[in-house]
Design a protein around this motif. Structure first.
Motif, PDB file in Angstrom:
ATOM      1  N   UNK A  26       0.819  -1.212   0.000  1.00  0.00           N
ATOM      2  CA  UNK A  26       0.000   0.000   0.000  1.00  0.00           C
ATOM      3  C   UNK A  26       0.854   1.264   0.000  1.00  0.00           C
ATOM      4  N   UNK A  27       2.048   1.166   0.555  1.00  0.00           N
ATOM      5  CA  UNK A  27       2.939   2.327   0.551  1.00  0.00           C
ATOM      6  C   UNK A  27       3.381   2.671  -0.866  1.00  0.00           C
ATOM      7  N   UNK A  28       3.745   1.636  -1.637  1.00  0.00           N
ATOM      8  CA  UNK A  28       4.316   1.878  -2.964  1.00  0.00           C
ATOM      9  C   UNK A  28       3.299   1.729  -4.100  1.00  0.00           C
ATOM     10  N   UNK A  29       2.242   0.957  -3.860  1.00  0.00           N
ATOM     11  CA  UNK A  29       1.243   0.750  -4.916  1.00  0.00           C
ATOM     12  C   UNK A  29      -0.168   0.754  -4.331  1.00  0.00           C
ATOM     13  N   UNK A  30      -0.608   1.898  -3.823  1.00  0.00           N
ATOM     14  CA  UNK A  30      -1.980   1.960  -3.309  1.00  0.00           C
ATOM     15  C   UNK A  30      -3.028   1.739  -4.385  1.00  0.00           C
ATOM     16  N   UNK A  31      -2.623   1.867  -5.649  1.00  0.00           N
ATOM     17  CA  UNK A  31      -3.571   1.678  -6.760  1.00  0.00           C
ATOM     18  C   UNK A  31      -3.768   0.201  -7.120  1.00  0.00           C
ATOM     19  N   UNK A  32      -2.919  -0.674  -6.620  1.00  0.00           N
ATOM     20  CA  UNK A  32      -3.075  -2.094  -6.902  1.00  0.00           C
ATOM     21  C   UNK A  32      -4.147  -2.701  -5.993  1.00  0.00           C
ATOM     22  N   UNK A  33      -4.803  -3.732  -6.465  1.00  0.00           N
ATOM     23  CA  UNK A  33      -5.763  -4.483  -5.648  1.00  0.00           C
ATOM     24  C   UNK A  33      -5.039  -5.692  -5.065  1.00  0.00           C
ATOM     25  N   UNK A  34      -5.089  -5.826  -3.731  1.00  0.00           N
ATOM     26  CA  UNK A  34      -4.338  -6.869  -3.030  1.00  0.00           C
ATOM     27  C   UNK A  34      -5.284  -7.950  -2.518  1.00  0.00           C
ATOM     28  N   UNK A  35      -4.997  -9.193  -2.889  1.00  0.00           N
ATOM     29  CA  UNK A  35      -5.811 -10.351  -2.543  1.00  0.00           C
ATOM     30  C   UNK A  35      -5.017 -11.304  -1.652  1.00  0.00           C
ATOM     31  N   UNK A  36      -5.712 -11.920  -0.713  1.00  0.00           N
ATOM     32  CA  UNK A  36      -5.146 -13.000   0.098  1.00  0.00           C
ATOM     33  C   UNK A  36      -5.908 -14.274  -0.192  1.00  0.00           C
ATOM     34  N   UNK A  37      -5.194 -15.311  -0.582  1.00  0.00           N
ATOM     35  CA  UNK A  37      -5.782 -16.646  -0.717  1.00  0.00           C
ATOM     36  C   UNK A  37      -5.479 -17.410   0.569  1.00  0.00           C
ATOM     37  N   UNK A  38      -6.512 -17.716   1.341  1.00  0.00           N
ATOM     38  CA  UNK A  38      -6.365 -18.368   2.647  1.00  0.00           C
ATOM     39  C   UNK A  38      -6.537 -19.871   2.509  1.00  0.00           C
ATOM     40  N   UNK A  39      -5.583 -20.618   3.035  1.00  0.00           N
ATOM     41  CA  UNK A  39      -5.613 -22.064   2.852  1.00  0.00           C
ATOM     42  C   UNK A  39      -6.202 -22.814   4.040  1.00  0.00           C
ATOM     43  N   UNK A  40      -6.492 -22.119   5.150  1.00  0.00           N
ATOM     44  CA  UNK A  40      -7.066 -22.806   6.302  1.00  0.00           C
ATOM     45  C   UNK A  40      -8.157 -21.954   6.931  1.00  0.00           C
ATOM     46  N   UNK A  41      -8.729 -22.462   8.014  1.00  0.00           N
ATOM     47  CA  UNK A  41      -9.820 -21.769   8.698  1.00  0.00           C
ATOM     48  C   UNK A  41      -9.313 -21.179  10.013  1.00  0.00           C
ATOM     49  N   UNK A  42     -10.060 -20.211  10.537  1.00  0.00           N
ATOM     50  CA  UNK A  42      -9.687 -19.580  11.784  1.00  0.00           C
ATOM     51  C   UNK A  42      -9.620 -20.600  12.924  1.00  0.00           C
ATOM     52  N   UNK A  43      -8.612 -20.499  13.779  1.00  0.00           N
ATOM     53  CA  UNK A  43      -8.621 -21.306  15.003  1.00  0.00           C
ATOM     54  C   UNK A  43      -9.807 -20.918  15.881  1.00  0.00           C
ATOM     55  N   UNK A  44     -10.215 -21.824  16.722  1.00  0.00           N
ATOM     56  CA  UNK A  44     -11.355 -21.570  17.604  1.00  0.00           C
ATOM     57  C   UNK A  44     -11.126 -20.312  18.428  1.00  0.00           C
ATOM     58  N   UNK A  45     -12.121 -19.432  18.433  1.00  0.00           N
ATOM     59  CA  UNK A  45     -12.064 -18.227  19.240  1.00  0.00           C
ATOM     60  C   UNK A  45     -11.415 -17.035  18.571  1.00  0.00           C
TER      61      UNK A  45
END
Length: 291
Positions: A26-45
């Motif tokens: 975001x500092x250098x490319x605020x114009x880019x769209x940033x995606x996260x591909x998550x491979x697991x689920x949230x731990x309990x809580x």
């Protein structure tokens, strides 16, 4: 969807690293769209609120349309899994109309803009960065770096950039298909997750361009030939070229040992390590058992 999209792939154990990457992007490319591909689920809580993260969109592994997902997931360890989804995620973004897609590993931080990557994708279909750009000259360094590349792959797939062209998409489909079936750490049989496959890419796809700027993808495996320096004005250089991004692989572990080995006594490398560790602490999640 258009313009440049960037994505990373991680489990919740690497959320602190994803946050540091997102901040620097975001500092250098605020114009880019940033995606996260998550491979697991949230731990309990643990409550994960993507809207509070330096991330624009999150795609979970179950959204990728992978057949027989549970069996496929459990065929992989966590590193293999986070790597195996990269091809499917790349195709998802290209299918949605992204003009250019950049992949960055979660343990990368930007120290400069990547405008040259965007410009190169106007002329080339795929960009790759080799682990090394120059031969080493000491036996231990050859063992660590050059023979390491022969085992793990010529190109480091912590970075990949693809244009939404016919050939770029053909590459993405090929890489996706190989990773869905053959993304394993199996060096004796010629495979190291996603990397060894791209040894073939320049032969299979004429639009592949090897990015030879030493400021891109600096890491322990090429530090011997890319000395880090910090100028009086605060600008950071690698082998006398502006540092674009640094790959902090296995920091606080084997990667840190190798960085120390090849720092050449230069304080600048240790300053980068200190900065990165401090950002990880600042971005840690108290609700994660491994954070």
């Amino acid at each position: 969807m258009s313009e440049t999209h960037c994505f990373t792939s991680a489990s919740f154990a690497y959320l602190d690293r994803v946050r540091v990457l997102g901040e620097s992007l975001r500092r250098y490319h605020p114009e880019w769209t940033f995606w996260l591909c998550l491979s697991d689920r949230e731990p309990a809580g643990f409550i994960f609120d993507a809207a509070r993260e330096p991330i624009d969109h999150v795609v979970r592994v179950e959204e990728l349309g992978i057949a027989d997902l549970d069996r496929w997931v459990f065929d992989h360890d966590v590193i293999e899994l986070c790597t195996a989804v990269k091809g499917q995620m790349l195709c998802r973004l290209l299918d949605a109309g992204a003009d250019k897609v950049v992949y960055l590993d979660p343990d990368i931080a930007l120290f400069g803009d990547l405008h040259n990557v965007q410009a190169l994708l106007d002329r080339h279909d795929v960009l790759l960065t080799p682990h090394q750009l120059e031969p080493d000259n000491e036996r231990q360094t050859i063992l660590d770096n050059e023979i390491g590349s022969l085992k793990h792959g010529i190109f480091n797939l912590g970075f990949l950039a693809v244009a939404n062209t016919v050939e770029g998409y053909r590459f993405a489909q090929w890489w996706r298909d190989r990773l869905l079936e053959f993304c394993f750490d199996d060096i004796p049989n010629g495979i190291f997750t996603d990397q060894r496959w791209c040894d073939l890419a320049p032969a299979f796809f004429p639009g592949v361009h090897v990015l030879r700027d030493p400021g891109y993808n600096v890491a322990s495996w090429n530090l011997s030939r890319r000395p880090i320096s910090i100028r009086e004005d605060g600008r950071i250089f690698a082998a006398d070229q502006p540092l674009r991004f640094f790959h902090f692989t296995k920091i606080n572990g084997a990667g840190e040992t190798m960085l120390e080995r090849y720092a050449g006594g230069r304080v600048a490398v240790f300053e980068l390590m200190h900065w990165y560790r401090s950002r990880l602490v600042a971005n840690a999640s108290s609700g994660l058992p491994f954070g």
